[in-house]
Enzyme design. Structure first.
Site, PDB file in Angstrom:
ATOM      1  CG  ASP A  54      -1.808  -1.246   1.278  1.00 53.98           C
ATOM      2  OD1 ASP A  54      -2.287  -1.654   0.064  1.00 53.98           O
ATOM      3  OD2 ASP A  54      -2.043  -1.644   2.466  1.00 53.98           O
ATOM      4  CD  GLU A 228     -12.938  -4.578  -4.416  1.00 50.03           C
ATOM      5  OE1 GLU A 228     -14.027  -4.720  -5.410  1.00 50.03           O
ATOM      6  OE2 GLU A 228     -13.321  -5.432  -3.577  1.00 50.03           O
ATOM      7  CD  GLU A 347      22.447   7.472   8.388  1.00 54.63           C
ATOM      8  OE1 GLU A 347      22.500   6.596   9.415  1.00 54.63           O
ATOM      9  OE2 GLU A 347      23.277   8.567   8.656  1.00 54.63           O
ATOM     10  CD  GLU A 349      20.089   3.610   8.295  1.00 56.99           C
ATOM     11  OE1 GLU A 349      21.216   3.071   8.389  1.00 56.99           O
ATOM     12  OE2 GLU A 349      19.643   4.617   9.100  1.00 56.99           O
ATOM     13  CG  ASP A 462      24.782   4.176  12.824  1.00 57.06           C
ATOM     14  OD1 ASP A 462      23.745   4.542  12.013  1.00 57.06           O
ATOM     15  OD2 ASP A 462      25.042   4.639  13.919  1.00 57.06           O
TER      16      ASP A 462
END
Ligand code: FUB
Length: 476
Positions: A54, A228, A347, A349, A462
């Site tokens: 979503d 829908e 980062e 991540e 990190d």
């Protein structure tokens, strides 16, 4: 979405078990004939270490913030407990901002952290989500607020903003400042939001679901139109677009247009045909740095399916008359916009493709990449080394014997340009910086941080940064 939907095949593998080879095979299996990837390497779906669903993109301050739901590993229903935030400056390297909003944020909610959307107004961020109201047992729309696109978010009201048992809010702010909240399954509703974005004027209005407005569904007398769920409303060149999940099941993505925000709507056809191993789909559209982007979800990751979905993205161009072309799912995804600067802190991540890794909150703030085993890797796409890097520094930790960070170009087994050894640092959140020499990293490259070592978890990371070969000569 209805209760009577078919169940997907049982899930057999966890997201952590994603491998490069399997992902490529699965991803290419869903490529339609109409759109073929131009790159040989899969970067779609855009997140690999958790299942996401979503999508709701938001462009703010030079980045795309992507708000998603989160399908639990091994889920056999929409047992969703929290939402996730991701962001990118280039559409391919996505930073994981964790989960700043969950069911626990809403004291009155019991379950069903389903499809929402966040919007920005006057520097504040409002995230509208459907959840089940514990007191009534019905689906309701809550609104959370934050001063930052990445949260933390708090419940703005302490009670539902609106409740009629229907789901999937989308919010559109028109050029005159009037904001509209649309939502609904099986109906389609809107209400005019006040400028505070947490209250509304008038009562909820039901948009007439006519076949002229929303197409014709056959075989379901209760639902004569294609509408829908999952509405996504925006305005472009004075025309109002309502993109939605059509038919059930499986869903496809369709759209309607109107001369105003409340209609009358005219059905315009298919945006994305039924594809991709998930019986739902969900649209989100934004323009960013000169391109238009269509976000959706599918079941393309290993273990993926109707309840273990993943968000993906394609770039597209509107036709000259403003109509939306038919868009197919690809494994390549959107092309990169610009490059990534390795000479500033990045980062860990921030990831184009991760294999085997997870992320977690870091003790020093933000998040870190962890749960790293031998052979796991992180791909960072389009890294602009320019005339060359001389060294690599990473903020790392290890509660075990540590391991090695291999710096490779082009692929997980590509040219080795550096190796950084990480010792035991005294704990998984005991952080230290390690630096190692780098040779041969020039030009713009896909960087692979490949982790090697013994058995078990090796290290956490990190952030990282390269140092240019000569400060004066290197591009910034
Ligand atoms: O993710 C739960 C539900 O599935 C959403 O609310 C719908 O739009 C469908 O994607």
């Amino acid at each position: 979405m209805t209760a009577a939907r078919p169940s997907p095949a049982p899930r057999t593998r966890f997201v952590r078990a994603v491998t490069w080879t399997v992902s490529l095979l699965l991803a290419f299996a869903v490529v339609p004939a109409a759109v073929r990837p131009t790159a040989a390497r899969a970067d779609n779906p855009i997140v690999q270490h958790v299942y996401t669903a979503d999508p709701a993109p938001l462009v703010y301050n030079g980045r795309v913030y992507l708000y998603t739901g989160h399908d639990e590993d091994g889920s056999t229903y929409f047992t969703m407990k929290d939402w996730r935030v991701w962001s990118s400056a280039d559409m391919v390297n996505w930073t994981d901002h964790g989960s700043p909003l969950s069911l626990a944020t809403f004291s009155w909610a019991s379950s069903d952290a389903w499809a929402g959307q966040a919007v920005q107004r006057n520097g504040r961020f409002y995230w509208y989500v459907p959840v089940k109201n514990r007191a009534t047992g019905r689906m309701a729309i809550g609104v959370a607020v934050s001063d930052s696109p990445t949260g933390p978010f708090r419940d703005a009201l302490g009670h539902p903003l609106v409740e009629n048992g229907e789901i999937d809010p989308t919010v559109f702010i028109d050029d005159d400042g009037q904001a509209y909240l649309y939502w609904g399954n099986p109906n389609l509703w809107y209400v005019r939001l006040n400028a505070d974005m947490t209250s509304y004027s008038g009562s909820a209005t039901r948009i007439p679901l006519t076949t002229a407005g929303f197409g014709t569904r056959t075989g379901d007398p209760d639902r004569p139109t294609l509408y829908e769920e999952g509405p996504w409303v925006y305005r472009r060149n004075g025309l109002y677009y309502l993109v939605f999940a059509a038919k059930c099941c499986s869903e496809f993505i369709a759209y309607s247009t109107a001369p105003g925000p409340t209609g009358p709507w005219t059905y315009r056809g298919t945006v994305m045909p039924t594809q991709g191993s998930s019986f739902t789909n969900h649209p989100g559209i934004v323009d960013f740095k000169g391109g238009s982007y269509f976000f959706y979800h599918n079941g393309a990751l290993p273990g993926g399916g109707g309840f273990t979905r993943s968000v993906a993205v394609e770039r597209f161009s509107y036709n000259a008359d403003g109509t939306i072309p038919t868009i197919g799912m690809t494994s390549a995804g959107a092309p990169q916009v610009g490059t990534l600067d390795p000479y500033v802190r990045q980062e860990a991540e921030t990831i184009a493709w991760g294999s085997g890794i997870e992320t977690e909150p870091a003790g020093e703030g933000g998040r870190d990449v962890g749960w790293i085993d031998d052979g796991d890797f992180v791909k960072v796409k389009g890294v602009a080394f320019g005339t060359g890097a001389s060294s690599f520094t990473a903020r790392v930790s290890s509660g075990s014997v540590g391991g090695t960070v291999e710096l490779r170009l082009g692929s997980p087994s590509g040219t080795l340009v550096g190796r950084c050894d990480v010792p035991n640092t005294g704990g998984w959140q005991a952080w230290t910086s390690v630096t190692c020499p780098v040779s041969g990293a020039t030009g713009t490259q896909d960087l692979f941080l490949r982790f090697t070592g013994g058995s078990g978890y090796l290290l956490n990371m990190d952030w990282w940064r390269f140092t240019p070969r000569t400060t004066a000569a290197a591009p910034r």
